[in-house]
Write a protein that holds these residues in place. Structure first.
Motif, PDB file in Angstrom:
ATOM      1  N   GLY A  25      -8.131  -1.945  11.026  1.00 32.29           N
ATOM      2  CA  GLY A  25      -6.783  -1.405  11.148  1.00 32.29           C
ATOM      3  C   GLY A  25      -6.314  -0.889   9.805  1.00 32.29           C
ATOM      4  O   GLY A  25      -6.952  -1.092   8.779  1.00 32.29           O
ATOM      5  N   ARG A  26      -5.174  -0.281   9.834  1.00 28.45           N
ATOM      6  CA  ARG A  26      -4.666   0.336   8.623  1.00 28.45           C
ATOM      7  C   ARG A  26      -3.870  -0.650   7.778  1.00 28.45           C
ATOM      8  O   ARG A  26      -3.485  -1.708   8.233  1.00 28.45           O
ATOM      9  N   ALA A  27      -3.620  -0.252   6.568  1.00 25.99           N
ATOM     10  CA  ALA A  27      -2.657  -0.930   5.705  1.00 25.99           C
ATOM     11  C   ALA A  27      -3.040  -2.353   5.328  1.00 25.99           C
ATOM     12  O   ALA A  27      -2.159  -3.179   5.089  1.00 25.99           O
ATOM     13  N   PHE A  28      -4.343  -2.654   5.246  1.00 25.26           N
ATOM     14  CA  PHE A  28      -4.746  -3.984   4.762  1.00 25.26           C
ATOM     15  C   PHE A  28      -4.161  -4.252   3.384  1.00 25.26           C
ATOM     16  O   PHE A  28      -3.774  -5.370   3.071  1.00 25.26           O
ATOM     17  N   SER A  29      -4.056  -3.230   2.574  1.00 28.57           N
ATOM     18  CA  SER A  29      -3.555  -3.387   1.217  1.00 28.57           C
ATOM     19  C   SER A  29      -2.075  -3.759   1.173  1.00 28.57           C
ATOM     20  O   SER A  29      -1.555  -4.085   0.109  1.00 28.57           O
ATOM     21  N   SER A  30      -1.409  -3.712   2.307  1.00 24.50           N
ATOM     22  CA  SER A  30       0.004  -4.104   2.364  1.00 24.50           C
ATOM     23  C   SER A  30       0.190  -5.579   2.661  1.00 24.50           C
ATOM     24  O   SER A  30       1.314  -6.087   2.587  1.00 24.50           O
ATOM     25  N   TYR A  31      -0.877  -6.241   3.004  1.00 23.63           N
ATOM     26  CA  TYR A  31      -0.805  -7.640   3.420  1.00 23.63           C
ATOM     27  C   TYR A  31      -1.349  -8.574   2.341  1.00 23.63           C
ATOM     28  O   TYR A  31      -2.393  -8.297   1.742  1.00 23.63           O
ATOM     29  N   SER A  32      -0.653  -9.663   2.145  1.00 23.14           N
ATOM     30  CA  SER A  32      -1.246 -10.740   1.366  1.00 23.14           C
ATOM     31  C   SER A  32      -2.138 -11.559   2.293  1.00 23.14           C
ATOM     32  O   SER A  32      -1.990 -11.514   3.522  1.00 23.14           O
ATOM     33  N   VAL A  33      -3.058 -12.285   1.717  1.00 18.96           N
ATOM     34  CA  VAL A  33      -4.042 -13.038   2.497  1.00 18.96           C
ATOM     35  C   VAL A  33      -4.029 -14.498   2.072  1.00 18.96           C
ATOM     36  O   VAL A  33      -4.001 -14.824   0.880  1.00 18.96           O
ATOM     37  N   ASN A  73      -9.558  -4.063  -1.652  1.00 15.58           N
ATOM     38  CA  ASN A  73      -8.764  -3.330  -0.673  1.00 15.58           C
ATOM     39  C   ASN A  73      -9.488  -2.075  -0.168  1.00 15.58           C
ATOM     40  O   ASN A  73      -9.268  -1.653   0.964  1.00 15.58           O
ATOM     41  N   ALA A  74     -10.330  -1.502  -0.988  1.00 15.09           N
ATOM     42  CA  ALA A  74     -11.094  -0.341  -0.544  1.00 15.09           C
ATOM     43  C   ALA A  74     -12.053  -0.720   0.580  1.00 15.09           C
ATOM     44  O   ALA A  74     -12.315   0.081   1.481  1.00 15.09           O
ATOM     45  N   LYS A  75     -12.560  -1.950   0.537  1.00 12.99           N
ATOM     46  CA  LYS A  75     -13.472  -2.438   1.586  1.00 12.99           C
ATOM     47  C   LYS A  75     -12.723  -3.220   2.671  1.00 12.99           C
ATOM     48  O   LYS A  75     -13.348  -3.723   3.608  1.00 12.99           O
TER      49      LYS A  75
END
Length: 122
Positions: A25-33, A73-75
Motif C-alpha cells: 500500500g501507499r504511504a508507508f513512510s507516513s506511519y511509525s512502526v 522506507n524505499a523498500k
C-alpha cells in the motif's frame, strides 16, 4: 497499509535473528512502526518503536542494548535486529503501524501484521 512480519525461528540463547515487517500500500513512510511480542497466556507487550522518518527510536528496558529497530522506507520495510537472545525473549512478535504520537501501547496501533514466532532455547 498491510503488514507482513517474517524472519522468526528457533535459535539458541545468545544467538541473533532479524525480523522484517514488509508493508504494502501507499504511504508507508507516513506511519511509525512498533514491534510487540506476546507469549502464551500473556498480553501483547511493547518491544520497540521507530518513527516514520526513522529519526526516533525507543525500546523496552528488557531489550535495550540487545535489539535494534530500523526501517527502509524505499523498500517499505521495517526491521528488528535481535541479538544476545534469551529464553525469555520467546514469543510471537508482531509489527504494527500507526500515526499517533503515543506508541508504547498496542491500543494506539490500527494496522497489524500476522506475527512471527521466535523461540530461544537454553
Amino acid at each position: 497499509v498491510q503488514l507482513q512480519a517474517s524472519g522468526g525461528g528457533l535459535v539458541q540463547a545468545g544467538g541473533s535473528l532479524r525480523l522484517s515487517c514488509a508493508a504494502s500500500g501507499r504511504a508507508f513512510s507516513s506511519y511509525s512502526v512498533g514491534w510487540f511480542r506476546q507469549a502464551p497466556g500473556q498480553s501483547r507487550y511493547f518491544v520497540a518503536y521507530i518513527s516514520s522518518s526513522g529519526g526516533t527510536t525507543d525500546y523496552a528496558d528488557s531489550v535495550k542494548g540487545r535489539f535494534t529497530v530500523s526501517r527502509d522506507n524505499a523498500k517499505k520495510t521495517a526491521y528488528l535486529q535481535m541479538s544476545s537472545l534469551k529464553p525469555e525473549d520467546t514469543a510471537v512478535y508482531f509489527c504494527a503501524a500507526q500515526t499517533n504520537v503515543h506508541y508504547s501501547s498496542a491500543d494506539y496501533y490500527g494496522y497489524w501484521g500476522q506475527g512471527t514466532q521466535v523461540t530461544v532455547s537454553s
